[in-house]
Design a protein around this motif. Structure first.
Motif, PDB file in Angstrom:
ATOM      1  N   TYR A  79      -2.820  14.293   9.592  1.00  0.00           N
ATOM      2  CA  TYR A  79      -2.120  13.205  10.387  1.00  0.00           C
ATOM      3  C   TYR A  79      -2.728  12.199  10.853  1.00  0.00           C
ATOM      4  O   TYR A  79      -2.468  10.918  10.758  1.00  0.00           O
ATOM      5  N   GLU A  80      -4.161  12.743  11.154  1.00  0.00           N
ATOM      6  CA  GLU A  80      -4.898  11.343  11.582  1.00  0.00           C
ATOM      7  C   GLU A  80      -5.439  10.484  10.347  1.00  0.00           C
ATOM      8  O   GLU A  80      -6.082   9.419  10.943  1.00  0.00           O
ATOM      9  N   LEU A  81      -5.221  10.824   9.168  1.00  0.00           N
ATOM     10  CA  LEU A  81      -5.720   9.956   8.111  1.00  0.00           C
ATOM     11  C   LEU A  81      -4.419   9.174   7.526  1.00  0.00           C
ATOM     12  O   LEU A  81      -4.682   8.167   7.327  1.00  0.00           O
ATOM     13  N   ASN A  82      -3.258   9.966   7.258  1.00  0.00           N
ATOM     14  CA  ASN A  82      -2.214   9.661   6.745  1.00  0.00           C
ATOM     15  C   ASN A  82      -0.846  10.080   7.435  1.00  0.00           C
ATOM     16  O   ASN A  82      -0.713  11.300   7.614  1.00  0.00           O
ATOM     17  N   ARG A  83      -0.160   9.098   7.924  1.00  0.00           N
ATOM     18  CA  ARG A  83       1.072   9.287   8.651  1.00  0.00           C
ATOM     19  C   ARG A  83       2.309   9.496   7.726  1.00  0.00           C
ATOM     20  O   ARG A  83       3.329  10.034   8.215  1.00  0.00           O
ATOM     21  N   ALA A  84       2.220   8.913   6.755  1.00  0.00           N
ATOM     22  CA  ALA A  84       3.275   8.869   5.771  1.00  0.00           C
ATOM     23  C   ALA A  84       2.844   8.585   4.338  1.00  0.00           C
ATOM     24  O   ALA A  84       1.684   7.920   4.323  1.00  0.00           O
ATOM     25  N   PHE A  85       3.558   9.022   3.367  1.00  0.00           N
ATOM     26  CA  PHE A  85       3.383   8.688   1.996  1.00  0.00           C
ATOM     27  C   PHE A  85       4.551   8.154   1.399  1.00  0.00           C
ATOM     28  O   PHE A  85       5.781   8.592   1.650  1.00  0.00           O
ATOM     29  N   MET A  86       4.205   7.303   0.371  1.00  0.00           N
ATOM     30  CA  MET A  86       5.514   6.486  -0.221  1.00  0.00           C
ATOM     31  C   MET A  86       5.089   6.808  -1.893  1.00  0.00           C
ATOM     32  O   MET A  86       4.368   6.110  -2.461  1.00  0.00           O
ATOM     33  N   LEU A  87       5.916   7.721  -2.297  1.00  0.00           N
ATOM     34  CA  LEU A  87       5.756   8.050  -3.620  1.00  0.00           C
ATOM     35  C   LEU A  87       6.931   7.473  -4.699  1.00  0.00           C
ATOM     36  O   LEU A  87       7.889   7.360  -4.217  1.00  0.00           O
ATOM     37  N   THR A  88       6.352   7.324  -5.983  1.00  0.00           N
ATOM     38  CA  THR A  88       7.178   7.092  -7.053  1.00  0.00           C
ATOM     39  C   THR A  88       7.105   8.028  -8.117  1.00  0.00           C
ATOM     40  O   THR A  88       5.981   8.260  -8.511  1.00  0.00           O
ATOM     41  N   VAL A  89       8.308   8.511  -8.172  1.00  0.00           N
ATOM     42  CA  VAL A  89       8.504   9.666  -9.063  1.00  0.00           C
ATOM     43  C   VAL A  89       9.223   9.252 -10.487  1.00  0.00           C
ATOM     44  O   VAL A  89      10.353   8.550 -10.249  1.00  0.00           O
ATOM     45  N   MET A  90       8.756   9.681 -11.522  1.00  0.00           N
ATOM     46  CA  MET A  90       9.656   9.379 -12.784  1.00  0.00           C
ATOM     47  C   MET A  90       9.955  10.942 -13.466  1.00  0.00           C
ATOM     48  O   MET A  90       9.174  11.572 -13.398  1.00  0.00           O
ATOM     49  N   VAL A  91      11.167  10.606 -14.119  1.00  0.00           N
ATOM     50  CA  VAL A  91      11.770  12.194 -14.825  1.00  0.00           C
ATOM     51  C   VAL A  91      11.839  11.824 -16.179  1.00  0.00           C
ATOM     52  O   VAL A  91      12.287  10.837 -16.495  1.00  0.00           O
ATOM     53  N   SER A  92      11.507  12.856 -16.997  1.00  0.00           N
ATOM     54  CA  SER A  92      11.762  12.729 -18.526  1.00  0.00           C
ATOM     55  C   SER A  92      12.031  14.216 -19.046  1.00  0.00           C
ATOM     56  O   SER A  92      12.360  15.141 -17.874  1.00  0.00           O
ATOM     57  N   ASN A  93      12.137  14.350 -20.196  1.00  0.00           N
ATOM     58  CA  ASN A  93      12.784  15.664 -20.730  1.00  0.00           C
ATOM     59  C   ASN A  93      11.465  16.355 -21.598  1.00  0.00           C
ATOM     60  O   ASN A  93      10.460  15.412 -21.817  1.00  0.00           O
ATOM     61  N   GLN A  94      11.546  17.637 -21.799  1.00  0.00           N
ATOM     62  CA  GLN A  94      10.523  18.184 -22.474  1.00  0.00           C
ATOM     63  C   GLN A  94      10.484  17.718 -23.850  1.00  0.00           C
ATOM     64  O   GLN A  94       9.357  17.480 -24.438  1.00  0.00           O
ATOM     65  N   ALA A  95      11.724  17.356 -24.315  1.00  0.00           N
ATOM     66  CA  ALA A  95      11.648  16.688 -25.627  1.00  0.00           C
ATOM     67  C   ALA A  95      11.797  15.163 -25.710  1.00  0.00           C
ATOM     68  O   ALA A  95      12.419  14.865 -24.741  1.00  0.00           O
ATOM     69  N   PRO A  96      11.103  14.627 -26.871  1.00  0.00           N
ATOM     70  CA  PRO A  96      11.307  13.078 -26.724  1.00  0.00           C
ATOM     71  C   PRO A  96      12.557  12.866 -26.771  1.00  0.00           C
ATOM     72  O   PRO A  96      13.533  13.395 -27.384  1.00  0.00           O
ATOM     73  N   LEU A  97      12.879  11.327 -26.448  1.00  0.00           N
ATOM     74  CA  LEU A  97      14.070  10.871 -26.707  1.00  0.00           C
ATOM     75  C   LEU A  97      14.421  10.749 -28.098  1.00  0.00           C
ATOM     76  O   LEU A  97      13.567  10.400 -28.974  1.00  0.00           O
ATOM     77  N   ALA A  98      15.886  10.769 -28.575  1.00  0.00           N
ATOM     78  CA  ALA A  98      16.095  10.412 -30.105  1.00  0.00           C
ATOM     79  C   ALA A  98      15.874   9.020 -30.436  1.00  0.00           C
ATOM     80  O   ALA A  98      15.853   8.201 -29.431  1.00  0.00           O
ATOM     81  N   SER A  99      15.760   8.867 -31.767  1.00  0.00           N
ATOM     82  CA  SER A  99      15.510   7.522 -32.036  1.00  0.00           C
ATOM     83  C   SER A  99      16.314   6.411 -31.460  1.00  0.00           C
ATOM     84  O   SER A  99      17.778   6.770 -31.892  1.00  0.00           O
ATOM     85  N   GLY A 100      15.810   5.173 -30.953  1.00  0.00           N
ATOM     86  CA  GLY A 100      16.870   4.467 -30.615  1.00  0.00           C
ATOM     87  C   GLY A 100      17.210   4.493 -29.074  1.00  0.00           C
ATOM     88  O   GLY A 100      18.047   3.602 -28.821  1.00  0.00           O
ATOM     89  N   ILE A 101      16.949   5.629 -28.572  1.00  0.00           N
ATOM     90  CA  ILE A 101      17.205   5.945 -27.193  1.00  0.00           C
ATOM     91  C   ILE A 101      16.100   5.322 -26.006  1.00  0.00           C
ATOM     92  O   ILE A 101      15.092   5.685 -26.353  1.00  0.00           O
ATOM     93  N   GLN A 102      16.618   4.639 -25.314  1.00  0.00           N
ATOM     94  CA  GLN A 102      15.753   3.912 -24.222  1.00  0.00           C
ATOM     95  C   GLN A 102      15.723   4.790 -22.939  1.00  0.00           C
ATOM     96  O   GLN A 102      16.887   5.113 -22.590  1.00  0.00           O
ATOM     97  N   MET A 103      14.730   4.599 -22.113  1.00  0.00           N
ATOM     98  CA  MET A 103      14.903   5.414 -20.833  1.00  0.00           C
ATOM     99  C   MET A 103      15.590   4.438 -19.860  1.00  0.00           C
ATOM    100  O   MET A 103      15.883   3.467 -20.170  1.00  0.00           O
ATOM    101  N   SER A 104      16.377   5.381 -18.903  1.00  0.00           N
ATOM    102  CA  SER A 104      17.162   4.573 -18.051  1.00  0.00           C
ATOM    103  C   SER A 104      16.205   4.056 -16.787  1.00  0.00           C
ATOM    104  O   SER A 104      15.455   4.652 -16.378  1.00  0.00           O
TER     105      SER A 104
END
Length: 804
Positions: free
Chosen positions: A374-399
């Protein structure tokens, strides 16, 4: 190999003549020649064939016996005339009437002599029997019943021609009978249900599966030629014709785009197979079901259900879930296309957090993997990305919804004070006086935003040598520190201290102080060994001695060994010779010294600054020795200070002691034997067993002597006892059943046996299940209803009445 000289007719491998095209037979005959080749022997046979136009439009083949030419490398030569019968075709499932004529067999010799005809082979004289028959006189052959091509497609018979005497007039001829197929069997699918799969989003023309149907009819004819078609498709979405089937091979392929597992997961397709090349008017049909599963592809990226998430974590905690991230994925659950993988892309450069996937819910669990402060960091702002174990099908883009923000607040908690230098090592000389300040062992409270006080105390001080100031952690000596103490390990003394704050709840930390003690020369050396043995003649041996000092270098050797001047006999009888810095040798100075034990004082001095000296006494046994320089037994005893008379006296005492012990053992054995064999050594009148004792007491007169003595006697009649119900008995009755085994009194008792006899009788009575309870009369010995023996108790008459 067969060949013809006509372009309109050909001969098959089995000898069947067929037309190569549709022909119109003229009213006159059509003739051509068939040639048979044998490629191995280069022989050739020719036969003339004539075709006549039959009535009702049917074509009738007539082969007459003609002259056959055999040609070889030697040219043409005349051969004997043979009879030839063409193959016979019989349609299956014929309705008759039976027998039905098939062919007439005739030899050109029947004009000269009567001939009898017969047939042999399977279907004639071999099972199945009598399918075919022949008129022995006319040569007409008949079929006797309907044929089934699926049961047997052809028959091979041999025709024989003999005269009336049984003599062969012609060589046997082969008859080939072929059953003509009729369309009497439906196509049959190998399976009633076929299972196949196709990926969603597949392009038109993608192969799905193959269905197969077999027809038992002749596959070379239309009867056995199967064609496929799709009857129905369920559901009819997004189109009623999503699939098509190859009519000949049964391969099912996609024909339209738009397969989407998230909308339609499975199709049910009804397949029809029809023979007669698919002619629905004449052909026979059958159906099967094809179940087509639309398999999932990763065409839907996972999306967070919210754009931001929040959580909080206490400082210094690990393996704690602080936030749950929920996602939505429309692909197949619990498949690689659905399983989520989370990754922190910013906001945690030190790696305090990790996002793990819940295998059941697919949620992301934000977990603390490295403690936060607490004396060093009182809060954290994280950015998290989610994906699948398998890659996306051809032509499908991440949302854009595949990323989310996570805010984590750190909670301040009371942290324990800690010692910055732990373990702390200090060095000082041993023997410093009590109260000497050694060091300040202070702790630091990490809670900078809490106003707290730290107090100190001892946690471990094995020798109780130290004292710590409770306020500032100053450490001083409470006793003299000794390096040679048992509490010192490798010159180091170790103590543990506790630092505790006054927070809520209180927290404490420990620190270890190590004190390295520098040696001072505070221990005088000691001589070893304390006892020794030497021969009375100095030339034979000497005693090796060494010094032991509890101190360490440089307060130990080299040592100085010397004999004191007082008493003078020491230096007169003994001498010390130094071997090296730690060892010396003690030996006799005189030529002979009387055997005995001598106390030899030796002074040893170490090399410390200042040096310390100590005089040690070594007990030296001087004894006579043998030729090898070893003390003799007599000499060792003499050296111990015992003369011959003393030794003899000791041996006599030992023999006397052993004799007394032996006599005592014999006496005990004899006494035990007498105890079992002697008579009872008391007056019979003094024996209290089975005797009446006389006392100077008188009763209360006749009134107190009115007793029913019959109760003390055994009843003479036992019938009423025997007829009583079990378990009911008077106390004065003798038990009818088995009686307990009471102890038998020895004939010649020992006075000590009386008590044992009474105690054993008492135990037997207590354990007797038939004995009455409490104060009842017990039967010890039943001697019958009367006795012929007289009484020895006549003195009872001398007691007199109460008036005496």
């Amino acid at each position: 190999h067969y060949e013809t000289n006509s372009m309109d007719f050909k001969v098959g491998a089995d000898g069947t003549v067929f037309a190569t095209r549709e022909l119109r037979i003229p009213s006159e005959q059509v003739a051509f020649t068939v040639t048979a080749w044998d490629h191995q022997t280069a022989e050739r046979w020719d036969a003339a064939v004539r075709l006549l136009a039959a009535t009702r439009g049917a074509v009738k083949v007539s082969l007459e016996a003609t002259q056959v030419q055999r040609q070889s490398s030697n040219g043409l030569r005349r051969q004997k005339r043979d009879w030839v019968i063409p193959p016979i075709n019989v349609p299956e499932n014929s309705r008759g009437p039976f027998p039905q004529q098939l062919v007439r067999i005739r030899s050109d010799k029947d004009n000269d002599i009567p001939i009898r005809y017969s047939i042999t082979g399977v279907g004639a004289d071999q099972p199945p029997m009598e399918v075919f028959s022949i008129d022995s006189m006319s040569g007409r052959m008949y079929v006797t019943r309907p044929m089934d091509r699926e049961e047997r497609a052809s028959y091979h018979l041999r025709a024989h021609a003999v005269d009336m005497n049984g003599n062969k007039v012609e060589n046997p001829i082969d008859l080939y009978i072929y059953v003509i197929d009729m369309n009497d069997n439906r196509p049959e699918f190998l399976n009633q249900v076929y299972n196949g799969s196709v990926d969603e989003g597949s392009k038109p023309g993608t192969y799905v599966m193959t269905v197969t149907a077999n027809d038992a009819d002749d596959a070379t004819t239309a009867n056995g030629m199967v064609r496929y078609r799709i009857v129905t498709q369920t559901p009819q979405s997004p189109s009623q014709n999503m699939f098509t089937i190859n009519s000949e091979t049964g391969d099912i392929v996609t024909v339209a785009a738009g397969l989407d597992r998230e909308k339609v997961q499975q199709y049910m397709v009804i397949i029809q197979a029809t023979d007669m090349e698919g002619n629905l008017n004449y052909g026979l049909s059958n159906t099967a079901t094809a179940i087509i599963t639309v398999t999932d592809v990763n065409d839907n990226p996972p999306e967070f259900t919210a754009s931001t998430y929040a959580g909080e974590v206490p400082e210094n905690r690990v393996e704690m879930v602080v936030a749950n991230l929920t996602v939505m994925d429309r692909d197949q659950p619990h498949s690689p296309n659905w399983n989520a993988v989370y990754r922190i892309i910013s906001g945690d450069p030190s790696g305090h957090f990790s996002v793990r996937t819940d295998p059941t819910t697919n949620e992301g669990m934000v977990t603390v993997v490295k403690a936060v402060d607490y004396e060093l960091n009182r809060a954290f702002m994280l950015t998290v990305m989610v994906s699948n174990q398998a890659p996306l099908a051809s032509g499908i883009q991440m949302s854009f919804q595949s990323t989310a923000g996570v805010t984590i607040s750190v909670m301040d908690i009371n942290e324990a004070p800690y010692f910055p230098s732990n373990h702390k090592l200090i060095r000082l000389e041993e023997g410093v006086p009590t109260g000497t300040v050694l060091t300040t062992f202070s702790a630091v409270d990490p809670d900078r935003f809490m106003q707290q006080a730290v107090r100190y105390s001892k946690l471990s001080d094995p020798a109780n040598w130290l004292h710590i100031n409770a306020t500032n952690g100053q450490i001083s000596t409470a006793a003299v520190l000794d390096r040679e103490s048992l509490y010192i390990k490798n010159n180091v003394y170790e103590a543990t201290f506790l630092a505790a704050d006054n927070g809520i709840p209180p927290a404490s930390g420990t620190g270890t102080l190590q004190i390295y003690l520098i040696d001072i020369n505070d221990n005088a050396p000691e001589l070893l060994p304390k006892e020794a043995q030497v021969c009375e003649k100095p030339s034979l041996n000497a005693i090796n001695i060494t010094a032991a000092d509890a101190d360490v270098d440089p307060n130990i050797g080299p040592y100085v060994f010397e004999l004191p001047f007082v008493p003078a006999s020491v230096r007169n009888n003994w001498t010390v010779t130094r071997l090296n810095g730690d060892y010396a040798q003690l030996s006799l100075r005189v030529l002979h010294l009387e055997a005995g034990v001598y106390d030899v004082p030796i002074t040893v001095t170490d090399s410390g600054n200042p040096p310390l000296s100590h005089t040690s006494i070594i007990k030296v046994k001087v004894c006579p020795c043998d030729d090898n320089g070893d003390c003799t037994t007599v000499g060792a005893v003499a050296a111990a200070g015992l003369g011959t008379g003393a030794i003899v006296a000791i041996l006599i005492c030992i023999v006397m002691l052993l004799t007394m012990v032996l006599l005592f053992v014999v006496w005990m054995k004899r006494r035990e034997k007498e105890r079992h064999t002697k008579q009872l050594l008391i007056d019979p009148e003094d024996d209290v067993r089975d005797n009446i004792l006389k006392y100077d007491e008188e009763g209360g007169g006749e009134e107190d002597q009115d007793y029913d003595l019959s109760q003390l006697q055994q009843p003479e009649a036992m019938e009423h006892v025997l007829t009583k119900a079990p378990g009911v008995r008077r106390v004065d009755e003798r038990p009818v059943g088995a009686e307990p085994q009471y102890p038998v009194r020895p004939v010649v008792p020992h006075p000590g046996d009386i008590g044992d006899f009474i105690n054993e009788g008492l135990r037997a009575a207590d354990n007797d299940p038939t004995a009455p309870l409490h104060d009842s009369l017990l039967v010890f010995d039943y001697e019958g209803s009367g006795s012929t023996a007289g009484s020895d108790y006549d003195y009872l008459n001398d007691w007199g009445g109460e008036e005496d």
